[in-house]
Design a protein around this motif. Structure first.
Motif, PDB file in Angstrom:
ATOM      1  N   UNK A 352      40.902   0.808 -11.057  1.00  0.00           N
ATOM      2  CA  UNK A 352      42.132   1.472 -10.629  1.00  0.00           C
ATOM      3  C   UNK A 352      43.206   0.435 -10.280  1.00  0.00           C
ATOM      4  N   UNK A 353      42.765  -0.683  -9.705  1.00  0.00           N
ATOM      5  CA  UNK A 353      43.689  -1.760  -9.359  1.00  0.00           C
ATOM      6  C   UNK A 353      43.999  -2.668 -10.545  1.00  0.00           C
ATOM      7  N   UNK A 354      43.453  -2.326 -11.723  1.00  0.00           N
ATOM      8  CA  UNK A 354      43.673  -3.065 -12.970  1.00  0.00           C
ATOM      9  C   UNK A 354      43.134  -4.503 -12.903  1.00  0.00           C
ATOM     10  N   UNK A 355      42.035  -4.679 -12.167  1.00  0.00           N
ATOM     11  CA  UNK A 355      41.395  -5.987 -12.098  1.00  0.00           C
ATOM     12  C   UNK A 355      40.504  -6.166 -13.322  1.00  0.00           C
ATOM     13  N   UNK A 356      40.650  -7.262 -14.061  1.00  0.00           N
ATOM     14  CA  UNK A 356      39.862  -7.457 -15.284  1.00  0.00           C
ATOM     15  C   UNK A 356      38.379  -7.679 -14.993  1.00  0.00           C
ATOM     16  N   UNK A 357      37.553  -7.419 -16.003  1.00  0.00           N
ATOM     17  CA  UNK A 357      36.107  -7.580 -15.852  1.00  0.00           C
ATOM     18  C   UNK A 357      35.724  -9.040 -15.677  1.00  0.00           C
ATOM     19  N   UNK A 358      36.488  -9.935 -16.295  1.00  0.00           N
ATOM     20  CA  UNK A 358      36.286 -11.374 -16.107  1.00  0.00           C
ATOM     21  C   UNK A 358      37.478 -11.877 -15.305  1.00  0.00           C
ATOM     22  N   UNK A 359      37.314 -12.041 -14.004  1.00  0.00           N
ATOM     23  CA  UNK A 359      38.465 -12.344 -13.133  1.00  0.00           C
ATOM     24  C   UNK A 359      38.846 -13.821 -13.168  1.00  0.00           C
ATOM     25  N   UNK A 360      39.992 -14.125 -13.736  1.00  0.00           N
ATOM     26  CA  UNK A 360      40.449 -15.515 -13.805  1.00  0.00           C
ATOM     27  C   UNK A 360      41.600 -15.721 -12.816  1.00  0.00           C
ATOM     28  N   UNK A 361      41.642 -16.889 -12.150  1.00  0.00           N
ATOM     29  CA  UNK A 361      42.716 -17.161 -11.201  1.00  0.00           C
ATOM     30  C   UNK A 361      44.043 -17.421 -11.893  1.00  0.00           C
ATOM     31  N   UNK A 362      45.108 -17.335 -11.140  1.00  0.00           N
ATOM     32  CA  UNK A 362      46.424 -17.638 -11.693  1.00  0.00           C
ATOM     33  C   UNK A 362      46.505 -19.109 -12.046  1.00  0.00           C
ATOM     34  N   UNK A 363      47.266 -19.463 -13.083  1.00  0.00           N
ATOM     35  CA  UNK A 363      47.390 -20.887 -13.463  1.00  0.00           C
ATOM     36  C   UNK A 363      47.980 -21.701 -12.326  1.00  0.00           C
ATOM     37  N   UNK A 364      47.526 -22.957 -12.230  1.00  0.00           N
ATOM     38  CA  UNK A 364      48.095 -23.867 -11.258  1.00  0.00           C
ATOM     39  C   UNK A 364      49.509 -24.267 -11.700  1.00  0.00           C
ATOM     40  N   UNK A 365      50.385 -24.408 -10.749  1.00  0.00           N
ATOM     41  CA  UNK A 365      51.761 -24.792 -11.078  1.00  0.00           C
ATOM     42  C   UNK A 365      51.855 -26.320 -11.110  1.00  0.00           C
TER      43      UNK A 365
END
Length: 365
Positions: A352-365
């Motif tokens: 429901x929260x649209x979290x993917x099955x393979x949870x990847x972190x946001x790219x580092x800046x």
């Protein structure tokens, strides 16, 4: 180097901790503040004469390793790990290589980032400063997809090291770590990670699916960097994570990159497939793992071959299997149905929260 505590108080400072206390002012001048236990003139808040009294006090928590100390970065209260390394080992050179601007922005680089290198006044050691991290399996993986993300980052990270002509040579689970600050609602304590940093209660956390952590290859004390213009020399394999590669048992030097492939494949085998209790749901990895751990190093795939094979395998795993519970194979039978039902509702909330099955972190800046 651990030990040397007085018998009257097993939680007193030992010899290695006293080294850090002696460098308290030096570290503070560079912007790092150790816990009250390591302040000069520290007096314990607990009664040293009470048996196990220090176990239940924050300042009774001793360091986890003689060469590693935790501290707060004064500028922003980030909890950091400080590691003593001898200059002669060259560990600082490899560690900082993957932390420079050229490598730091590459999404395939999963080597721990070094924040700062502090030369120790005595001159024969340096202190590597990095973010404090947790053991990969603490807390445990909740879904198959969460574990897949960990393996994906480690496969990519080892390939990245090899592409830059560096062999890790000790890439077992104890030399991998998780930067999990995003998961925790309040900072956890570095020595007692189930408690809050200020010792005021339990450290509550979100799941990896909801707030994905980052995984890193750490500890380059045995790593070697090679000249790309020359033939890579063979090396004697080291025991890693309690296992000795076949070439190590045979006492035969071989390509260190091939040994790295074995060690990573053996991690997959021993953590998720064969060694008891193991975790359910990872049989799809077996064909790749089987090739990575063959006895003959020359017949193992390279990391440049492992990465696309791993990706191709994961692409074929159905979403429902990735969202399945990563349950221990010896889980108590009576609790299974209750946990399974709870997992269904929890999975629905993540979808429901649209979290993917393979949870990847946001790219580092």
């Amino acid at each position: 180097m651990q030990g040397d505590r007085p018998l009257s108080d097993p939680y007193a400072l030992d010899a290695s901790e006293e080294w850090w206390t002696e460098h308290f002012e030096f570290l503070k001048e560079h912007g790092y503040l150790m816990r009250s236990r390591y302040h000069p003139g520290w007096k314990p808040s607990y009664n040293p004469k009470v048996l196990y009294g220090g176990m239940f006090a924050e300042d009774g928590q001793n360091s986890i390793h003689y060469a590693i100390m935790d501290a707060l970065r004064i500028s922003d209260s980030l909890v950091v790990a400080m590691k003593r390394v001898k200059i002669s080992t060259g560990e600082d050179q490899i560690a900082t290589l993957f932390s420079n601007d050229a490598h730091n922005s590459d999404p395939h680089n999963h080597c721990v980032r070094i924040i700062e290198v502090l030369p120790v006044p005595e001159g024969n050691e340096k202190i590597l400063v990095m973010a404090w991290m947790r053991e990969v399996m603490d807390p445990r993986f909740r879904t198959v997809g969460e574990a897949v993300q960990f393996l994906k980052e480690m496969v990519e990270g080892l390939q990245y090291m090899h592409q830059n002509n560096v062999a890790h040579r000790d890439c077992s689970m104890n030399n991998m770590a998780m930067e999990a600050n995003a998961m925790y609602t309040r900072q956890y304590h570095p020595i007692r990670p189930k408690k809050r940093y200020d010792w005021s209660g339990r450290a509550l956390h979100h799941s990896r699916t909801r707030c994905p952590p980052r995984y890193y290859l750490i500890d380059f004390g045995q790593s070697r960097m090679y000249d790309s213009s020359q033939l890579r020399p063979t090396e004697y394999a080291l025991k890693s994570g309690g296992y000795t590669p076949p070439e190590g048992l045979a006492d035969t030097p071989c390509d260190p990159f091939a040994t790295d492939v074995f060690l990573l494949g053996n991690l997959m085998r021993t953590t998720f497939l064969d060694v008891q209790p193991g975790i359910s749901g990872f049989e799809f990895l077996r064909p790749l793992v089987k090739d990575m751990v063959v006895d003959d190093p020359s017949k193992r795939p390279t990391m440049d071959e492992v990465v696309p094979r791993f990706s191709a395998i994961i692409d074929k795993v159905p979403w429902w299997k990735l969202r399945a519970r990563a349950a221990k194979k010896d889980e108590f039978l009576l609790v299974k149905p209750f946990r399974a039902v709870y997992h269904v509702f929890w999975t629905a909330s993540m979808m429901f929260l649209l979290k993917p099955a393979i949870p990847s972190p946001k790219p580092l800046h």
